[in-house]
Design an enzyme around this catalytic site. Sequence first.
Site, PDB file in Angstrom:
ATOM      1  N   ASP A 108       0.862  -1.183   0.000  1.00 56.49           N
ATOM      2  CA  ASP A 108       0.000   0.000   0.000  1.00 56.49           C
ATOM      3  C   ASP A 108       0.898   1.231   0.000  1.00 56.49           C
ATOM      4  O   ASP A 108       2.109   1.098  -0.171  1.00 56.49           O
ATOM      5  CB  ASP A 108      -0.911  -0.054   1.244  1.00 56.49           C
TER       6      ASP A 108
ATOM      7  N   ASP B 103     -10.895  -0.993   2.315  1.00 55.19           N
ATOM      8  CA  ASP B 103      -9.647  -0.710   1.586  1.00 55.19           C
ATOM      9  C   ASP B 103      -8.653  -1.802   1.939  1.00 55.19           C
ATOM     10  O   ASP B 103      -7.859  -1.670   2.871  1.00 55.19           O
ATOM     11  CB  ASP B 103      -9.117   0.674   1.938  1.00 55.19           C
ATOM     12  N   VAL B 104      -8.717  -2.892   1.185  1.00 54.99           N
ATOM     13  CA  VAL B 104      -7.948  -4.091   1.530  1.00 54.99           C
ATOM     14  C   VAL B 104      -6.861  -4.387   0.500  1.00 54.99           C
ATOM     15  O   VAL B 104      -5.946  -5.152   0.766  1.00 54.99           O
ATOM     16  CB  VAL B 104      -8.878  -5.311   1.700  1.00 54.99           C
ATOM     17  N   LYS B 105      -6.974  -3.812  -0.679  1.00 50.65           N
ATOM     18  CA  LYS B 105      -5.967  -3.968  -1.736  1.00 50.65           C
ATOM     19  C   LYS B 105      -5.514  -5.419  -1.887  1.00 50.65           C
ATOM     20  O   LYS B 105      -4.331  -5.702  -2.019  1.00 50.65           O
ATOM     21  CB  LYS B 105      -4.778  -3.034  -1.495  1.00 50.65           C
ATOM     22  N   ARG B 106      -6.463  -6.356  -1.904  1.00 43.36           N
ATOM     23  CA  ARG B 106      -6.120  -7.751  -2.087  1.00 43.36           C
ATOM     24  C   ARG B 106      -5.964  -8.052  -3.576  1.00 43.36           C
ATOM     25  O   ARG B 106      -6.408  -7.279  -4.435  1.00 43.36           O
ATOM     26  CB  ARG B 106      -7.192  -8.660  -1.484  1.00 43.36           C
TER      27      ARG B 106
END
Lengths: 308, 308
Positions: A108, B103-106
């Site tokens: 991130d 908001d995990v951006k996996r």
Amino acid sequence: MINQLITRIRQTGAPIVVGLDPMMKFIPQQIQKDAYAQYGETLEGAAEALWQYNKGIVDAIYDLIPAVKPQIAMYEQFGVPGMIAFKKTVDYCREKGLVVIGDVKRGDIGSTSEAYAVGHLGKVQVGEKFCYGFDEDFITVNPYLGSDGVKPFIRVCQEEKKGIFVLVKTSNPSSGELQDRLVDGKPVYELVGEQVAAWGQECMGDGYSYVGAVVGATYPEQGRILRKVMPKAFILVPGYGAQGGRGADLVHFFNEDGLGAIINSSRGIIAAYQQDKYARYGAANYADASRAAVLDMREDIAGALERV
Amino acid sequence: MINQLITRIRQTGAPIVVGLDPMMKFIPQQIQKDAYAQYGETLEGAAEALWQYNKGIVDAIYDLIPAVKPQIAMYEQFGVPGMIAFKKTVDYCREKGLVVIGDVKRGDIGSTSEAYAVGHLGKVQVGEKFCYGFDEDFITVNPYLGSDGVKPFIRVCQEEKKGIFVLVKTSNPSSGELQDRLVDGKPVYELVGEQVAAWGQECMGDGYSYVGAVVGATYPEQGRILRKVMPKAFILVPGYGAQGGRGADLVHFFNEDGLGAIINSSRGIIAAYQQDKYARYGAANYADASRAAVLDMREDIAGALERV
């Protein structure tokens, strides 16, 4: 921790990491039934089944291998109870002396990567105290956000003597859509590989860096190139077995010292009893099937390396 | 869910999402003290402080905004207790009628992305039952692994009528290291933007797709280009306020219908009481300061859109 990983690879003669990626369809019916009898068909029941299944496998193979790689998604899909099972698995494997690579693929912007870094590798301040969150030994990191998304992980690695594996060339069929595109005549994976080499210089163990790379077994040609681009980076190689990689494809991921790579197999080991080859063990002895599969994998890789 | 998001944006007149990214340094001392008195200086204590802090903010602002975006890393750093606080926050916000963007951006290989998708947006099978894991409305997704890492999320979005925001051009300073590199004369972010547009055609709401994109407020020129590349994609725009973006920079993220973008502010809202501008509220009234900051942000953005 990279030194410890290498020591254990030498002790076991097995540059192997077992992916603890429990899918429900792998878990013997009896384990599921017992878990649901205790907790119902709930997230808690599923998490209990995951944990009991893992424990059986770990008990059967921990003396043969240097490391395990739990894939957090397989736990996270069961919400908070799943995360509890992940944490229990991490702790249990470390107690058994295994190096634990959390396959979390986090990444991130800087301040957020810092939170992931302390949560998975480091310790977080609470009042006057410092507490450990998930406390793995290594984790995997996604580089899409650039170096200010990766450096917080490296800082924590320096503090804690832990490590990361940065995604460079992943094992899946469509990895090339972005990773193979040419930038100034060079594929993206090579640019990221160069970054891995540069980041790694900031935190070297005895012979290898704390900053490794993920390169899929399914792309041996790229593995050969990346081996040279990042000579001091350990390469974590997924895609052996179920995804199609074979021992003979893997030799170029290693350096001449016989080190530099660790090969992951997940379902090929943990669900071995579902393959014809190991069906004789039956579901009740699934862990023994896993042990047999580890021994076969060790032989396959050692054989391939000897033939080089 | 994209339709519901748009309805709420129209009702509130605020294309705003508040980032619930609680860092300890934002949380008023009294809340921390109370939490530690109850649970000690432990992960549980920290998680309780996060949750009480969030609850105060949500209670003060839920009627003004369409959506919140909890950044899971800020919870995950506190291990399992942190994940419990994340889940409580998600559930509470949904009860209050807010759209929740995790908001995990996996992002991972296909079978693994599927697990993340069911865990965060869908339901997972346990025996004969189906259970929800984290159950957000939208999540953010990392595209580095290519389309077979993204499509499992899209399939779950179709089933559940939920949505994703794919990272295209992130707000951080080094995002350009990879995202701005030219491939056949086009920057990587534009290639990913084209993929977002293509994926989005498979799941359209009334006017916009379930597949949106993340484009940082700090890169208004790229926002202008990407707006045209992905006309039906909602753009989630982080980087307003603390990261340097201003209302006037944002107009080109919107379409002519006045929709198509939702602007995130995190610390600018949740830690407003720590800014000179809102210091008069004091730590005890931190939530009122957050409310004032939301009203100011709404005015800044509405003003900028009017001047177009």
